[in-house]
Design an enzyme around this catalytic site. Structure first.
Site, PDB file in Angstrom:
ATOM      1  N   HIS A   1     -30.537   6.061   7.530  1.00  0.00           N
ATOM      2  CA  HIS A   1     -30.748   7.202   6.624  1.00  0.00           C
ATOM      3  C   HIS A   1     -29.430   7.347   5.849  1.00  0.00           C
ATOM      4  CE1 HIS A   1     -32.186  10.805   4.950  1.00  0.00           C
ATOM      5  NE2 HIS A   1     -32.513  11.491   6.019  1.00  0.00           N
TER       6      HIS A   1
ATOM      7  N   LYS B   1     -56.517   1.384  -0.798  1.00  0.00           N
ATOM      8  CA  LYS B   1     -57.533   0.441  -1.293  1.00  0.00           C
ATOM      9  C   LYS B   1     -57.150  -1.000  -0.980  1.00  0.00           C
ATOM     10  CE  LYS B   1     -58.129   3.088  -5.521  1.00  0.00           C
ATOM     11  NZ  LYS B   1     -58.025   2.855  -6.961  1.00  0.00           N
TER      12      LYS B   1
ATOM     13  N   ARG C   1     -36.221  18.730   3.602  1.00  0.00           N
ATOM     14  CA  ARG C   1     -34.885  18.767   2.993  1.00  0.00           C
ATOM     15  C   ARG C   1     -34.590  17.568   2.108  1.00  0.00           C
ATOM     16  NH1 ARG C   1     -34.416  21.863   7.141  1.00  0.00           N
ATOM     17  NH2 ARG C   1     -35.915  20.409   7.954  1.00  0.00           N
ATOM     18  N   THR C   2     -34.810  16.385   2.652  1.00  0.00           N
ATOM     19  CA  THR C   2     -34.432  15.195   1.894  1.00  0.00           C
ATOM     20  C   THR C   2     -35.249  15.141   0.614  1.00  0.00           C
ATOM     21  OG1 THR C   2     -33.984  14.141   4.002  1.00  0.00           O
ATOM     22  CG2 THR C   2     -34.028  12.717   2.096  1.00  0.00           C
TER      23      THR C   2
ATOM     24  N   ARG D   1     -38.935   7.271   1.139  1.00  0.00           N
ATOM     25  CA  ARG D   1     -38.865   7.435   2.597  1.00  0.00           C
ATOM     26  C   ARG D   1     -40.128   6.841   3.174  1.00  0.00           C
ATOM     27  NH1 ARG D   1     -37.574  12.635   6.310  1.00  0.00           N
ATOM     28  NH2 ARG D   1     -35.495  12.060   5.620  1.00  0.00           N
TER      29      ARG D   1
HETATM   30  C1  NCD Z   1     -33.569  13.701   9.748  1.00  0.00           C
HETATM   31  C2  NCD Z   1     -34.465  12.497   9.551  1.00  0.00           C
HETATM   32  O1  NCD Z   1     -35.481  12.589   8.868  1.00  0.00           O
HETATM   33  O2  NCD Z   1     -34.111  11.467  10.086  1.00  0.00           O
HETATM   34  N1  NCD Z   1     -33.905  14.771   8.918  1.00  0.00           N
HETATM   35  C3  NCD Z   1     -33.370  14.844   7.660  1.00  0.00           C
HETATM   36  O3  NCD Z   1     -33.504  13.953   6.862  1.00  0.00           O
HETATM   37  N2  NCD Z   1     -32.634  15.932   7.403  1.00  0.00           N
HETATM   38  C4  NCD Z   1     -33.419  14.101  11.156  1.00  0.00           C
HETATM   39  C5  NCD Z   1     -34.643  14.448  11.948  1.00  0.00           C
HETATM   40  O4  NCD Z   1     -35.761  14.393  11.457  1.00  0.00           O
HETATM   41  O5  NCD Z   1     -34.444  14.781  13.104  1.00  0.00           O
END
Ligand code: NCD
Length: 360
Positions: A176, A122, A93-94, A143
């Site tokens: 997040h 490397k 999703r993100t 991320r």
């Molecule tokens: C969350 C995350 O990655 O922290 N997911 C997301 O970004 N929608 C929650 C999760 O992974 O449980």
């Protein structure tokens, strides 16, 4: 775009190790340019007027993009920019919502989705990898499994002559921030006709210890009057003390319980989360904790307030029974889509486009 000369130089003599030790609330200016958010790393950066702007902007982008003419116009706004999606931790999703948010604004993207395919394998240092991205791109959205890595990227880039904005799309089990933005957007939208978030009770459920979404959302609730929090989790997965300290300092009332079902009638929003077993110290540790009582069942709909909403950052395992999806109070699929609008709004804001969009 603003140059590095504008960054607050008082921090640049620090090593990253020293910089990291400074309390977040004491170094927010480092992540700003001309009193505006530039790097997006912590929920503590978001103030109420910023949230209100993003709320209006996200809605406006959504409305404009309903017609082809509008969508074509939006795509001209950042057609001269390129965004790097550096996602070396699993994400559906993100990743996709950032990718589509960039597309909505016409920004071209490229992606690195594994350290195995980057020169880090490397032996290139993290800082050099990030600096390389900034040679080609105008924004880095990242991320990373390690807490603090987005902050490190921002710190490293702000020392160079070509800093670009860094947006954290999830950093270890710590923060997040853009998930918190879409969660707030969803809460504000859902309660728009019933007095907003004021006087509402938000219950967060599941793995509160290692879930970064509930941590980031807790910070954001500071911006709303008279919000109450209920933390409901097995005792092994209780919310960490740093967040509870923050709530105390901010006068946000919260309670903790190992009961879930009993508290359902109290809540205006129920935020379910999964067990974050990828953070287990020993594989399988989480399995020793019973979580069956922390499931939202179809039967629970009967005791849920008529105006309440059920949220989940997703991915879901068994925290919410599938049949609950049909209920109008199940908000998680809309919440997921809101992520795209609010991320488009955030990118537009960072590139100072909000007036142009709102005036249309
Ligand atoms: C969350 C995350 O990655 O922290 N997911 C997301 O970004 N929608 C929650 C999760 O992974 O449980």
């Amino acid at each position: 775009m603003i140059s590095f000369h504008d960054v607050n130089k008082k921090y640049l003599d620090h090593s990253f190790e020293d910089f990291k030790k400074i309390k977040v609330s004491d170094k927010l200016d480092f992540f700003e340019r001309n009193d505006r958010i530039y790097d997006v790393l912590f929920s503590q950066q978001f103030k109420r007027d910023f949230l209100d702007t993003l709320f209006v902007l996200g809605n406006k982008i959504r409305l404009i993009s309903k017609t082809k003419e509008g969508a074509d116009w939006l795509r001209t706004l950042l057609s001269n920019k390129r965004g790097m999606l550096y996602f070396v931790q699993p994400s559906t999703r993100t990743f996709l919502s950032f990718c589509t948010a960039c597309q909505i604004l016409g920004m071209k993207t490229a992606e690195v989705r594994s350290m195995e395919t980057s020169s880090e394998i490397k032996g290139e240092s993290f800082d050099d990898t990030i600096r390389t991205f900034s040679s080609y791109f105008d924004m880095i959205i990242m991320r990373h499994p390690q807490a603090g890595s987005a902050e490190q990227a921002s710190f490293a880039l702000n020392k160079t002559k070509r800093p670009v904005p860094v947006i954290s799309a999830g950093s270890g089990k710590d923060q997040h921030p853009t998930q918190a933005l879409l969660d707030i957007f969803t809460l504000m939208k859902s309660f728009q006709r019933v007095g907003g978030l004021k006087n509402k009770t938000i219950m967060m459920v599941g793995d509160l210890k290692r879930g970064r979404t509930v941590r980031s959302l807790s910070y954001l609730l500071k911006n709303f009057n008279n919000v109450k929090i209920i933390y409901s989790s097995p005792k092994e997965f209780k919310m960490e003390n740093d967040i509870k300290e923050f709530l105390k300092e901010s006068n946000i009332p919260y309670s903790e319980t190992t009961k879930f079902e009993e508290m359902i009638p109290e809540a205006d929003a129920i935020y379910m989360t999964r067990i974050q077993d990828e953070h287990d110290k020993k594989r399988g540790d989480s399995k020793k904790v019973s979580i069956s009582k922390f499931t939202f069942k179809e039967d629970h709909l009967k005791i849920l307030k008529p105006n309440a909403i059920i949220m989940h950052p997703l991915p879901r395992r068994s925290e919410i029974e599938l049949s609950v999806d049909e209920d109008p109070r199940a908000m998680y699929w809309r919440q997921e889509r809101n992520g795209m609008w609010i991320r488009a709004a955030l990118i537009a804001y960072i590139f100072r486009l909000e007036n142009k969009i709102l005036e249309r």
